[in-house]
Design a protein around this motif. Structure first.
Motif, mmCIF file in Angstrom:
data_model
loop_
_atom_site.group_PDB
_atom_site.id
_atom_site.type_symbol
_atom_site.label_atom_id
_atom_site.label_comp_id
_atom_site.label_asym_id
_atom_site.label_seq_id
_atom_site.Cartn_x
_atom_site.Cartn_y
_atom_site.Cartn_z
ATOM 1 N N ALA A 148 0.879 -1.165 0.000
ATOM 2 C CA ALA A 148 0.000 0.000 0.000
ATOM 3 C C ALA A 148 0.917 1.215 0.000
ATOM 4 O O ALA A 148 1.842 1.293 0.803
ATOM 5 C CB ALA A 148 -0.888 0.004 1.231
ATOM 6 N N ILE A 149 0.673 2.148 -0.912
ATOM 7 C CA ILE A 149 1.521 3.320 -1.040
ATOM 8 C C ILE A 149 0.680 4.562 -0.822
ATOM 9 O O ILE A 149 -0.313 4.773 -1.517
ATOM 10 C CB ILE A 149 2.191 3.371 -2.425
ATOM 11 C CG1 ILE A 149 2.983 2.092 -2.670
ATOM 12 C CG2 ILE A 149 3.071 4.614 -2.557
ATOM 13 C CD1 ILE A 149 3.445 1.907 -4.095
ATOM 14 N N GLU A 150 1.081 5.372 0.148
ATOM 15 C CA GLU A 150 0.444 6.666 0.392
ATOM 16 C C GLU A 150 1.432 7.734 -0.030
ATOM 17 O O GLU A 150 2.556 7.775 0.464
ATOM 18 C CB GLU A 150 0.126 6.844 1.874
ATOM 19 C CG GLU A 150 -0.951 5.936 2.403
ATOM 20 C CD GLU A 150 -1.211 6.176 3.882
ATOM 21 O OE1 GLU A 150 -1.027 7.308 4.361
ATOM 22 O OE2 GLU A 150 -1.590 5.206 4.549
ATOM 23 N N ALA A 151 1.008 8.580 -0.969
ATOM 24 C CA ALA A 151 1.865 9.653 -1.466
ATOM 25 C C ALA A 151 0.992 10.815 -1.909
ATOM 26 O O ALA A 151 -0.190 10.622 -2.231
ATOM 27 C CB ALA A 151 2.715 9.151 -2.628
ATOM 28 N N PRO A 152 1.559 12.007 -1.961
ATOM 29 C CA PRO A 152 0.791 13.147 -2.482
ATOM 30 C C PRO A 152 0.331 12.869 -3.910
ATOM 31 O O PRO A 152 1.017 12.170 -4.673
ATOM 32 C CB PRO A 152 1.808 14.297 -2.449
ATOM 33 C CG PRO A 152 2.810 13.897 -1.421
ATOM 34 C CD PRO A 152 2.892 12.400 -1.507
ATOM 35 N N LYS A 153 -0.828 13.414 -4.277
ATOM 36 C CA LYS A 153 -1.405 13.151 -5.600
ATOM 37 C C LYS A 153 -0.513 13.610 -6.745
ATOM 38 O O LYS A 153 -0.588 13.059 -7.838
ATOM 39 C CB LYS A 153 -2.776 13.810 -5.717
ATOM 40 C CG LYS A 153 -3.803 13.133 -4.851
ATOM 41 C CD LYS A 153 -5.174 13.718 -5.045
ATOM 42 C CE LYS A 153 -6.145 12.971 -4.145
ATOM 43 N NZ LYS A 153 -7.517 13.302 -4.429
ATOM 44 N N GLU A 154 0.343 14.598 -6.499
ATOM 45 C CA GLU A 154 1.196 15.103 -7.581
ATOM 46 C C GLU A 154 2.395 14.189 -7.866
ATOM 47 O O GLU A 154 3.118 14.395 -8.833
ATOM 48 C CB GLU A 154 1.685 16.528 -7.289
ATOM 49 C CG GLU A 154 2.549 16.662 -6.060
ATOM 50 C CD GLU A 154 1.775 16.936 -4.774
ATOM 51 O OE1 GLU A 154 2.430 17.239 -3.783
ATOM 52 O OE2 GLU A 154 0.535 16.843 -4.753
ATOM 53 N N ILE A 155 2.597 13.166 -7.058
ATOM 54 C CA ILE A 155 3.684 12.215 -7.287
ATOM 55 C C ILE A 155 3.113 10.994 -8.009
ATOM 56 O O ILE A 155 2.294 10.267 -7.458
ATOM 57 C CB ILE A 155 4.355 11.794 -5.963
ATOM 58 C CG1 ILE A 155 4.994 13.009 -5.299
ATOM 59 C CG2 ILE A 155 5.373 10.686 -6.205
ATOM 60 C CD1 ILE A 155 5.621 12.732 -3.969
ATOM 61 N N PRO A 156 3.551 10.764 -9.265
ATOM 62 C CA PRO A 156 3.012 9.612 -9.997
ATOM 63 C C PRO A 156 3.525 8.294 -9.406
ATOM 64 O O PRO A 156 4.681 8.185 -9.016
ATOM 65 C CB PRO A 156 3.527 9.815 -11.417
ATOM 66 C CG PRO A 156 4.688 10.734 -11.290
ATOM 67 C CD PRO A 156 4.489 11.543 -10.055
ATOM 68 N N ILE A 157 2.640 7.309 -9.345
ATOM 69 C CA ILE A 157 2.995 5.962 -8.914
ATOM 70 C C ILE A 157 2.613 5.034 -10.064
ATOM 71 O O ILE A 157 1.445 4.956 -10.439
ATOM 72 C CB ILE A 157 2.252 5.563 -7.625
ATOM 73 C CG1 ILE A 157 2.600 6.533 -6.495
ATOM 74 C CG2 ILE A 157 2.593 4.121 -7.237
ATOM 75 C CD1 ILE A 157 1.783 6.339 -5.234
ATOM 76 N N VAL A 158 3.616 4.364 -10.632
ATOM 77 C CA VAL A 158 3.404 3.555 -11.828
ATOM 78 C C VAL A 158 4.063 2.192 -11.626
ATOM 79 O O VAL A 158 5.180 2.103 -11.119
ATOM 80 C CB VAL A 158 4.028 4.259 -13.070
ATOM 81 C CG1 VAL A 158 3.782 3.453 -14.331
ATOM 82 C CG2 VAL A 158 3.489 5.665 -13.228
ATOM 83 N N ARG A 159 3.363 1.140 -12.025
ATOM 84 C CA ARG A 159 3.961 -0.203 -11.971
ATOM 85 C C ARG A 159 5.176 -0.257 -12.891
ATOM 86 O O ARG A 159 5.222 0.421 -13.921
ATOM 87 C CB ARG A 159 2.946 -1.255 -12.411
ATOM 88 C CG ARG A 159 1.794 -1.414 -11.421
ATOM 89 C CD ARG A 159 0.827 -2.467 -11.871
ATOM 90 N NE ARG A 159 0.242 -2.053 -13.139
ATOM 91 C CZ ARG A 159 -0.375 -2.859 -13.995
ATOM 92 N NH1 ARG A 159 -0.498 -4.140 -13.735
ATOM 93 N NH2 ARG A 159 -0.866 -2.404 -15.106
ATOM 94 N N GLY A 160 6.154 -1.087 -12.517
ATOM 95 C CA GLY A 160 7.410 -1.162 -13.252
ATOM 96 C C GLY A 160 7.258 -1.469 -14.729
ATOM 97 O O GLY A 160 7.915 -0.848 -15.571
ATOM 98 N N GLU A 161 6.388 -2.424 -15.077
ATOM 99 C CA GLU A 161 6.237 -2.783 -16.484
ATOM 100 C C GLU A 161 5.634 -1.647 -17.301
ATOM 101 O O GLU A 161 5.982 -1.448 -18.467
ATOM 102 C CB GLU A 161 5.426 -4.081 -16.650
ATOM 103 C CG GLU A 161 4.003 -4.031 -16.152
ATOM 104 C CD GLU A 161 3.807 -4.341 -14.669
ATOM 105 O OE1 GLU A 161 2.657 -4.609 -14.297
ATOM 106 O OE2 GLU A 161 4.783 -4.301 -13.899
ATOM 107 N N ILE A 162 4.752 -0.866 -16.702
ATOM 108 C CA ILE A 162 4.171 0.299 -17.382
ATOM 109 C C ILE A 162 5.234 1.384 -17.545
ATOM 110 O O ILE A 162 5.349 2.012 -18.594
ATOM 111 C CB ILE A 162 2.951 0.839 -16.606
ATOM 112 C CG1 ILE A 162 1.891 -0.256 -16.435
ATOM 113 C CG2 ILE A 162 2.380 2.090 -17.277
ATOM 114 C CD1 ILE A 162 1.317 -0.788 -17.725
#
Length: 54
Positions: A33-47
């Motif tokens: 589970a990752i909590e981060a500010p909305k302006e920080i993109p979180i992307v799976r490695g393959e994507i």
């Protein structure tokens, strides 16, 4: 690269505003589970890799 062991329910902090928590671990599967500010993109490695090639 930092390699750290965590059990379900434990977490790490990246800076003061990104929390990465282990929420489930079964038979080698790992869920985070990752909590981060909305302006920080979180992307799976393959994507991420696909986007770099495009």
């Amino acid at each position: 690269m930092l390699v750290i062991g965590r059990k379900p329910g434990e977490y790490i902090m990246i800076g003061d505003n990104i929390k990465v928590k282990v929420v489930k671990s079964e038979q080698g599967d790992l869920r985070l589970a990752i909590e981060a500010p909305k302006e920080i993109p979180i992307v799976r490695g393959e994507i991420y890799e696909q986007q770099k090639k495009a």
